[in-house]
Write an enzyme that holds these catalytic residues in place. Sequence first.
Site, short mmCIF file in Angstrom:
data_model
loop_
_atom_site.label_atom_id
_atom_site.label_comp_id
_atom_site.label_asym_id
_atom_site.label_seq_id
_atom_site.Cartn_x
_atom_site.Cartn_y
_atom_site.Cartn_z
N HIS A 121 0.82 -1.22 0.00
CA HIS A 121 0.00 0.00 0.00
C HIS A 121 0.85 1.27 0.00
O HIS A 121 0.38 2.33 0.41
CB HIS A 121 -0.97 -0.01 1.19
N CYS A 129 4.95 13.47 -7.27
CA CYS A 129 4.09 14.47 -7.90
C CYS A 129 2.73 13.85 -8.25
O CYS A 129 2.68 12.73 -8.77
CB CYS A 129 4.77 15.01 -9.15
P1 OAD Z 1 -7.13 -3.02 10.25
O1 OAD Z 1 -7.23 -1.82 11.11
O2 OAD Z 1 -8.24 -3.32 9.31
O3 OAD Z 1 -6.95 -4.30 11.17
C1 OAD Z 1 -6.02 -4.31 12.23
C2 OAD Z 1 -5.98 -5.71 12.80
O4 OAD Z 1 -4.94 -5.73 13.77
C3 OAD Z 1 -7.25 -6.15 13.49
O5 OAD Z 1 -7.60 -7.46 13.07
C4 OAD Z 1 -6.88 -6.15 14.98
O6 OAD Z 1 -7.55 -7.15 15.73
C5 OAD Z 1 -5.40 -6.43 14.91
N1 OAD Z 1 -4.60 -5.95 16.04
C6 OAD Z 1 -4.83 -4.90 16.84
N2 OAD Z 1 -3.84 -4.76 17.75
C7 OAD Z 1 -2.97 -5.77 17.53
C8 OAD Z 1 -1.75 -6.18 18.12
N3 OAD Z 1 -1.22 -5.51 19.16
N4 OAD Z 1 -1.12 -7.27 17.62
C9 OAD Z 1 -1.64 -7.95 16.57
N5 OAD Z 1 -2.79 -7.61 15.97
C10 OAD Z 1 -3.45 -6.54 16.43
O7 OAD Z 1 -5.72 -2.91 9.49
P2 OAD Z 1 -5.25 -3.64 8.15
O8 OAD Z 1 -5.73 -5.03 8.09
O9 OAD Z 1 -3.81 -3.39 8.00
O10 OAD Z 1 -5.25 0.50 3.39
O11 OAD Z 1 -6.04 -2.79 7.08
C11 OAD Z 1 -5.82 -3.05 5.72
C12 OAD Z 1 -5.83 -1.77 4.94
O12 OAD Z 1 -7.03 -1.01 5.24
C13 OAD Z 1 -4.72 -0.79 5.31
O13 OAD Z 1 -3.49 -1.09 4.67
C14 OAD Z 1 -5.27 0.51 4.83
C15 OAD Z 1 -6.68 0.39 5.37
O14 OAD Z 1 -7.64 1.15 4.69
C16 OAD Z 1 -4.87 1.58 2.70
O15 OAD Z 1 -4.56 2.60 3.27
C17 OAD Z 1 -4.89 1.38 1.24
#
Ligand code: OAD
Length: 255
Positions: A121, A129
């Site tokens: 991402h 730019c």
């Molecule tokens: P999310 O915020 O959707 O999910 C975070 C996950 O981390 C959840 O399943 C939580 O339970 C878990 N979590 C929280 N604390 C934790 C810890 N201490 N250790 C392990 N796990 C933990 O984040 P992503 O899955 O990364 O995209 O989201 C995917 C994409 O959605 C991101 O890259 C971003 C967002 O929109 C873009 O910006 C394109």
Amino acid sequence: MTDTATAQAAKLLGRARRVVVFTGAGMSAESGVPTFRDALTGLWQRYDPQELATPEAFEADPALVWGWYEWRRAIVARAQPHPGHLAVAAIEAHVPHTLLVTQNVDDLHERAGSTDPLHLHGSLFASRCSACAHPAPTPPADDPTEGRRLPPPRCDRCSAPVRPGVVWFGEGLPQSALEAAAEAAASCEVLLTVGTSGLVYPAAEIPHVAARSGATVIQINPEPTPLDPVCEINLRGPAARVLPALVEAAWGDAG
Ligand code: OAD
């Protein structure tokens, strides 16, 4: 003491020759970087992605969007990698054919010693730019004030506004990174998915590719996720605690 699931995961990891580590925002949560979807602290609980994370949002109000990303970059600049990031770098050291694939736009893996993570991402530190895509210097982020509007710098080639080097909603992922991630997932023996909700595609396809290709998928997350059914082992706990315990159980060092 190592619990049974961690011991089983460590055995599989310790034997594997090809590993993929796939991380999401939960990986950085214990460094103080907010996730997107956690119930109380997630960014998308407080902000509307349509107003901040789309090309249309940037076109409509570049200062709002640039200011928001500057705030996030300042949080990351002040954050430090935690023992889980160090444990991921230790896995790479123990298993040379390890590919780290991250959805995170921070640089905490790099600062923990991971060599070349694939950023599906993009990155907060790779501004470019908005018109001609020429790479632009990213100014130091030293002001963590939330809600500050800040006009973006101008491209030194064509004077169009500089944009954050992240993938926004409605945009494609970097094709070569996505292909390399899918290829590694299709040929690994173990895929470790850490701290991702598994909701955002096409990135979330990566653990499914590994499972379909016969790899063992191990998940580290304090909460259940839609990835649970493809994971042979679910280690319910935070990355900063579970990853070092796993590395310790696999190789006798905590990373
Ligand atoms: P999310 O915020 O959707 O999910 C975070 C996950 O981390 C959840 O399943 C939580 O339970 C878990 N979590 C929280 N604390 C934790 C810890 N201490 N250790 C392990 N796990 C933990 O984040 P992503 O899955 O990364 O995209 O989201 C995917 C994409 O959605 C991101 O890259 C971003 C967002 O929109 C873009 O910006 C394109």
